[in-house]
Design a protein around this motif. Structure first.
Motif, PDB file in Angstrom:
ATOM      1  N   SER A  63      17.155  43.608  41.053  1.00 50.77           N
ATOM      2  CA  SER A  63      17.787  43.661  42.369  1.00 50.77           C
ATOM      3  C   SER A  63      18.336  45.040  42.721  1.00 50.77           C
ATOM      4  N   VAL A  64      18.493  45.911  41.731  1.00 53.82           N
ATOM      5  CA  VAL A  64      19.074  47.220  42.016  1.00 53.82           C
ATOM      6  C   VAL A  64      18.152  48.379  41.649  1.00 53.82           C
ATOM      7  N   LYS A  65      16.995  48.085  41.094  1.00 55.22           N
ATOM      8  CA  LYS A  65      16.076  49.153  40.704  1.00 55.22           C
ATOM      9  C   LYS A  65      15.728  50.020  41.896  1.00 55.22           C
ATOM     10  N   GLN A  82      25.925  55.240  40.140  1.00 56.83           N
ATOM     11  CA  GLN A  82      25.683  55.694  41.503  1.00 56.83           C
ATOM     12  C   GLN A  82      24.932  54.593  42.237  1.00 56.83           C
ATOM     13  N   MET A  83      25.495  54.146  43.346  1.00 58.60           N
ATOM     14  CA  MET A  83      24.902  53.047  44.098  1.00 58.60           C
ATOM     15  C   MET A  83      24.533  53.532  45.482  1.00 58.60           C
ATOM     16  N   ASN A  84      23.256  53.448  45.809  1.00 56.07           N
ATOM     17  CA  ASN A  84      22.743  53.877  47.106  1.00 56.07           C
ATOM     18  C   ASN A  84      22.122  52.705  47.847  1.00 56.07           C
ATOM     19  N   SER A  85      21.927  52.884  49.120  1.00 61.28           N
ATOM     20  CA  SER A  85      21.299  51.861  49.968  1.00 61.28           C
ATOM     21  C   SER A  85      21.939  50.492  49.754  1.00 61.28           C
ATOM     22  N   LEU A  86      23.241  50.477  49.788  1.00 60.82           N
ATOM     23  CA  LEU A  86      23.984  49.245  49.522  1.00 60.82           C
ATOM     24  C   LEU A  86      23.763  48.226  50.631  1.00 60.82           C
ATOM     25  N   THR A  87      23.751  46.973  50.225  1.00 62.81           N
ATOM     26  CA  THR A  87      23.620  45.858  51.169  1.00 62.81           C
ATOM     27  C   THR A  87      24.778  44.890  50.932  1.00 62.81           C
ATOM     28  N   PRO A  88      25.026  43.992  51.886  1.00 63.08           N
ATOM     29  CA  PRO A  88      26.108  43.010  51.677  1.00 63.08           C
ATOM     30  C   PRO A  88      25.926  42.192  50.396  1.00 63.08           C
ATOM     31  N   GLU A  89      24.693  42.035  49.939  1.00 57.95           N
ATOM     32  CA  GLU A  89      24.436  41.283  48.705  1.00 57.95           C
ATOM     33  C   GLU A  89      24.962  42.007  47.471  1.00 57.95           C
ATOM     34  N   ASP A  90      25.314  43.272  47.606  1.00 55.13           N
ATOM     35  CA  ASP A  90      25.887  44.036  46.492  1.00 55.13           C
ATOM     36  C   ASP A  90      27.399  43.848  46.396  1.00 55.13           C
ATOM     37  N   THR A  91      27.982  43.156  47.351  1.00 55.37           N
ATOM     38  CA  THR A  91      29.422  42.922  47.328  1.00 55.37           C
ATOM     39  C   THR A  91      29.801  42.099  46.112  1.00 55.37           C
ATOM     40  N   ALA A  92      30.723  42.627  45.316  1.00 53.32           N
ATOM     41  CA  ALA A  92      31.133  41.954  44.082  1.00 53.32           C
ATOM     42  C   ALA A  92      32.233  42.755  43.408  1.00 53.32           C
ATOM     43  N   MET A  93      32.808  42.160  42.385  1.00 51.85           N
ATOM     44  CA  MET A  93      33.672  42.898  41.474  1.00 51.85           C
ATOM     45  C   MET A  93      32.759  43.498  40.415  1.00 51.85           C
ATOM     46  N   TYR A  94      32.889  44.784  40.210  1.00 48.44           N
ATOM     47  CA  TYR A  94      32.044  45.481  39.250  1.00 48.44           C
ATOM     48  C   TYR A  94      32.856  45.809  38.004  1.00 48.44           C
ATOM     49  N   TYR A  95      32.253  45.508  36.864  1.00 49.03           N
ATOM     50  CA  TYR A  95      32.914  45.707  35.584  1.00 49.03           C
ATOM     51  C   TYR A  95      32.120  46.661  34.702  1.00 49.03           C
ATOM     52  N   CYS A  96      32.832  47.527  34.044  1.00 46.44           N
ATOM     53  CA  CYS A  96      32.267  48.371  33.006  1.00 46.44           C
ATOM     54  C   CYS A  96      32.415  47.626  31.678  1.00 46.44           C
ATOM     55  N   ALA A  97      31.414  47.750  30.815  1.00 44.82           N
ATOM     56  CA  ALA A  97      31.473  47.023  29.557  1.00 44.82           C
ATOM     57  C   ALA A  97      30.828  47.822  28.441  1.00 44.82           C
TER      58      ALA A  97
END
Length: 127
Positions: A63-65, A82-97
């Motif tokens: 989904s992000v490739k 780095q996140m480009n060409s973001l869409t509403p479907e990318d809305t979320a809490m993002y976690y580093c792990a």
């Protein structure tokens, strides 16, 4: 142990870009893999991007490739997304792990469950 602190989330319009950072500290030898995961309300957490620290091989969810890029700065002990060409479907809490299990290096495992160190998360909202 490993401590992770994310930053860089925020709100952006569809088509825009955001860059997330994750400051890591603690035992570096325990970080065989590092990755970014996200969880939207009502959805399961999913692996977005990850890298194997020994080789810097990177892996992405379909989904992000082509839109997201994971990287790291060893000197700064920092992981980036780095996140480009973001869409509403990318809305979320993002976690580093980080994953201290050597088995995470398998392509079938690198974006899967098993990560045992997590940051507190940073919210990304795309409208």
């Amino acid at each position: 142990d490993v401590q992770l602190v994310e930053s860089g989330g925020g709100s952006v319009q569809s088509g825009g870009s955001l860059s997330l950072s994750c400051a890591a500290s603690g035992y570096t030898y325990r970080r065989y893999c590092m990755g970014w995961f996200r969880q939207a309300p009502g959805k399961e957490r999913e692996g977005v991007a990850a890298l194997v620290t020994a080789t810097d091989h990177t892996y992405y969810a379909d989904s992000v490739k082509g839109r997201f890029a994971i990287s790291r700065d060893n000197a700064e002990n920092t992981l980036y997304l780095q996140m480009n060409s973001l869409t509403p479907e990318d809305t979320a809490m993002y976690y580093c792990a980080a994953n201290s299990r050597v088995t995470c290096r398998s392509p079938s495992m690198v974006l899967g469950p098993g990560y045992n160190f997590w940051g507190q998360g940073t919210q990304v909202t795309v409208s």
